[in-house]
Structure formats: C-alpha cells, structure tokens
Scaffold this motif. Structure first.
Motif, PDB file in Angstrom:
ATOM      1  N   GLY A  32       0.838  -1.196   0.000  1.00  0.00           N
ATOM      2  CA  GLY A  32       0.000   0.000   0.000  1.00  0.00           C
ATOM      3  C   GLY A  32       0.867   1.237   0.000  1.00  0.00           C
ATOM      4  N   VAL A  33       0.298   2.355  -0.425  1.00  0.00           N
ATOM      5  CA  VAL A  33       1.026   3.619  -0.527  1.00  0.00           C
ATOM      6  C   VAL A  33       0.286   4.674   0.277  1.00  0.00           C
ATOM      7  CG1 VAL A  33       1.868   5.420  -2.091  1.00  0.00           C
ATOM      8  CG2 VAL A  33       1.939   3.024  -2.799  1.00  0.00           C
ATOM      9  N   ARG A 146      -7.333  -3.397   5.036  1.00  0.00           N
ATOM     10  CA  ARG A 146      -7.171  -3.606   3.596  1.00  0.00           C
ATOM     11  C   ARG A 146      -6.322  -4.837   3.267  1.00  0.00           C
ATOM     12  NH1 ARG A 146      -8.379   1.072   0.671  1.00  0.00           N
ATOM     13  NH2 ARG A 146      -9.964   2.240   1.847  1.00  0.00           N
ATOM     14  N   GLY A 147      -5.754  -5.493   4.274  1.00  0.00           N
ATOM     15  CA  GLY A 147      -4.953  -6.670   4.010  1.00  0.00           C
ATOM     16  C   GLY A 147      -3.578  -6.373   3.456  1.00  0.00           C
ATOM     17  N   ALA A 148      -3.043  -5.186   3.699  1.00  0.00           N
ATOM     18  CA  ALA A 148      -1.710  -4.840   3.221  1.00  0.00           C
ATOM     19  C   ALA A 148      -0.661  -5.402   4.164  1.00  0.00           C
ATOM     20  CB  ALA A 148      -1.555  -3.329   3.106  1.00  0.00           C
ATOM     21  N   THR A 149       0.460  -5.814   3.597  1.00  0.00           N
ATOM     22  CA  THR A 149       1.578  -6.302   4.406  1.00  0.00           C
ATOM     23  C   THR A 149       2.742  -5.327   4.412  1.00  0.00           C
ATOM     24  OG1 THR A 149       2.418  -7.521   2.483  1.00  0.00           O
ATOM     25  CG2 THR A 149       0.978  -8.712   4.007  1.00  0.00           C
ATOM     26  N   ILE A 150       2.780  -4.411   3.470  1.00  0.00           N
ATOM     27  CA  ILE A 150       3.831  -3.400   3.393  1.00  0.00           C
ATOM     28  C   ILE A 150       3.186  -2.075   3.013  1.00  0.00           C
ATOM     29  CG2 ILE A 150       5.961  -2.660   2.243  1.00  0.00           C
ATOM     30  CD1 ILE A 150       6.578  -5.552   1.661  1.00  0.00           C
ATOM     31  N   VAL A 151       3.619  -1.006   3.671  1.00  0.00           N
ATOM     32  CA  VAL A 151       3.173   0.343   3.306  1.00  0.00           C
ATOM     33  C   VAL A 151       4.404   1.206   3.080  1.00  0.00           C
ATOM     34  CG1 VAL A 151       1.996   2.439   4.083  1.00  0.00           C
ATOM     35  CG2 VAL A 151       0.962   0.208   4.511  1.00  0.00           C
ATOM     36  N   VAL A 152       4.449   1.876   1.945  1.00  0.00           N
ATOM     37  CA  VAL A 152       5.564   2.755   1.615  1.00  0.00           C
ATOM     38  C   VAL A 152       5.038   4.169   1.441  1.00  0.00           C
ATOM     39  CG1 VAL A 152       6.926   0.933   0.538  1.00  0.00           C
ATOM     40  CG2 VAL A 152       5.328   2.249  -0.854  1.00  0.00           C
ATOM     41  N   ASP A 153       5.928   5.124   1.635  1.00  0.00           N
ATOM     42  CA  ASP A 153       5.558   6.530   1.464  1.00  0.00           C
ATOM     43  C   ASP A 153       5.575   6.875  -0.016  1.00  0.00           C
ATOM     44  OD1 ASP A 153       5.770   9.520   1.407  1.00  0.00           O
ATOM     45  OD2 ASP A 153       5.806   9.235   3.567  1.00  0.00           O
ATOM     46  N   ARG A 154       4.604   7.669  -0.428  1.00  0.00           N
ATOM     47  CA  ARG A 154       4.541   8.034  -1.839  1.00  0.00           C
ATOM     48  C   ARG A 154       5.801   8.774  -2.269  1.00  0.00           C
ATOM     49  NH1 ARG A 154       1.308   8.431  -6.074  1.00  0.00           N
ATOM     50  NH2 ARG A 154      -0.381   7.351  -4.990  1.00  0.00           N
ATOM     51  N   GLY A 155       6.416   9.531  -1.355  1.00  0.00           N
ATOM     52  CA  GLY A 155       7.627  10.244  -1.725  1.00  0.00           C
ATOM     53  C   GLY A 155       8.783   9.329  -2.058  1.00  0.00           C
ATOM     54  N   ALA A 156       8.710   8.056  -1.647  1.00  0.00           N
ATOM     55  CA  ALA A 156       9.783   7.098  -1.926  1.00  0.00           C
ATOM     56  C   ALA A 156       9.471   6.210  -3.116  1.00  0.00           C
ATOM     57  CB  ALA A 156      10.044   6.235  -0.699  1.00  0.00           C
ATOM     58  N   LEU A 158       8.332   5.820  -7.346  1.00  0.00           N
ATOM     59  CA  LEU A 158       8.329   6.507  -8.636  1.00  0.00           C
ATOM     60  C   LEU A 158       6.925   6.599  -9.211  1.00  0.00           C
ATOM     61  CD1 LEU A 158      11.544   4.914 -10.233  1.00  0.00           C
ATOM     62  CD2 LEU A 158      11.295   7.150  -9.142  1.00  0.00           C
ATOM     63  N   ALA A 159       6.140   5.564  -9.016  1.00  0.00           N
ATOM     64  CA  ALA A 159       4.770   5.554  -9.528  1.00  0.00           C
ATOM     65  C   ALA A 159       3.970   4.533  -8.742  1.00  0.00           C
ATOM     66  CB  ALA A 159       4.737   5.221 -11.017  1.00  0.00           C
ATOM     67  N   ALA A 160       2.672   4.780  -8.616  1.00  0.00           N
ATOM     68  CA  ALA A 160       1.791   3.858  -7.898  1.00  0.00           C
ATOM     69  C   ALA A 160       0.386   3.998  -8.457  1.00  0.00           C
ATOM     70  CB  ALA A 160       1.809   4.139  -6.404  1.00  0.00           C
ATOM     71  N   ALA A 161      -0.271   2.865  -8.598  1.00  0.00           N
ATOM     72  CA  ALA A 161      -1.637   2.875  -9.091  1.00  0.00           C
ATOM     73  C   ALA A 161      -2.579   3.409  -8.015  1.00  0.00           C
ATOM     74  CB  ALA A 161      -2.055   1.464  -9.502  1.00  0.00           C
TER      75      ALA A 161
END
Length: 208
Positions: A32-33, A146-156, A158-161
């Motif tokens: 997730g982002v 949401r069942g996410a196992t990893i969350v990353v920051d949008r600033g890190a 390049l692109a995300a759906a």
C-alpha cells in the motif's frame, strides 16, 4: 561382511536422523502507498497547527525588522561620523562610546533572533513528532482493514496505481483524533552540572 554391516548401519542412521525442514516460503507481498506529506498538510489538527506555526514565523519576521531597522539607521549614522573625522585624528570619547553601544545592541539582537529561530525549529519538529505518533497507528489500522503487508511513502515511490493508495483512508482515521497539537515545544533539557570532587583537607602532622 563388513560392507553389509556398514551399509545397514548407514541406512538405519538415515532413518533415525530428522529431515532438515525446508525454508518456509514468504506469502506474496501486498503493498500500500500513503502520502504522508498530504496528511501533514490536510489533516484537521495539522491545518490548525500549521496556521499557528505560520503565525510564529510572522512574529519572528516582525521582530527581526523591529530590531534591524534602528540598527541599520544607527550604523549608517556612525559610518558618516567616522568618515567625518579629520585624517590623523581619533574619534571623540562620545563617538567611541556610541560605537561600543551599537556593537552591544547588535550582538544582543543577534542573540535574541537566534534564540527565537531555534525555538521555531523546535516547534516545527515537535509538531511533526506528534503527527507521527498519530499517523503510525492509523496506518497499522488501515493495513489490517485492507490486508496490506507493506506500506511505503509516496515520496519514496516513482509511480503507484490509485488502487493501492491508502492515503484517504489513513487521513480519515487520523482526523478521528480531534485533540489539538501543541505548537510550543518544551525547552531543551539542560545538562546536569558536573559535581566537582570534594577537596581533601591537608592532614595535620601528628605530634610526637
């Protein structure tokens, strides 16, 4: 005979020894982002805190101008007075005292502005610390939902759906806590003064 005996012993040993477990395969990652910068800008208590911080910046700028304007005027006047001294002559005692007073006032102003600037920096860091304390559990809650196992920051990234963007959901959880943020950081902890070891009293010579 010996070969058969050794072979049977090896086979029996292989049956007794436990089989090494295979490495457990990790499940597929569900990423997730979260746009943390957006949350810092848009969360309800964040907006109020940012407005107060901007007011502190405005007060600093006004104080900087109030201190700097008369110092600049005095500096120009002193420079003109120094330029008017005849060549080979020394400034009068009154002018020397005036120059010393100007230097003292300028140092005091610089010291005051530096202290105010440091306090502003501590206030900004203190607000971000409080936001982080609310953001982390909000992310954990949305991850579980949401069942996410990893969350990353949008600033890190390049692109995300858009389908993996959790920012709106996290922002809604953060906004559930309406307690205002403290925009005044506590003073820095003072280092305890080191105690000097007690001085030993000289011994008196023993009488014979």
């Amino acid at each position: 005979m010996n070969r058969l005996t050794l072979g049977a012993l090896a086979a029996a040993t292989a049956m007794i020894l436990p089989v090494a477990p295979q490495a457990q395969q990790l499940p597929p990652a569900v990423v997730g982002v979260v746009d943390s910068d957006r949350i810092v800008r848009e969360c309800t208590v964040c907006v109020a805190a940012n407005t107060q911080l901007q007011g502190q910046v405005t007060q600093y700028q006004q104080r900087e101008q109030a201190l700097g304007a008369p110092l600049q005027t005095e500096e120009q006047a002193l420079q003109a007075a120094v330029n008017a001294i005849p060549q080979g002559s020394q400034p009068t005692a009154a002018l020397t005292q005036r120059i010393q007073a100007f230097q003292t006032n300028r140092q005091n102003a610089a010291r005051e502005l530096e202290g105010r600037q440091q306090q502003l920096q501590r206030n900004v860091a203190f607000v971000r610390q409080q936001i982080g304390q609310r953001l982390q559990p909000a992310i954990q809650q949305v991850m579980q939902q949401r069942g996410a196992t990893i969350v990353v920051d949008r600033g890190a990234t390049l692109a995300a759906a858009p389908t993996v963007d959790l920012t709106t959901a996290v922002l809604a959880v953060v906004n559930q806590n309406t307690s205002p943020l403290n925009v005044n950081a506590p003073p820095p902890a003072q280092q305890p003064a080191q105690q000097q070891p007690p001085q030993q009293q000289p011994r008196r010579p023993q009488g014979r």
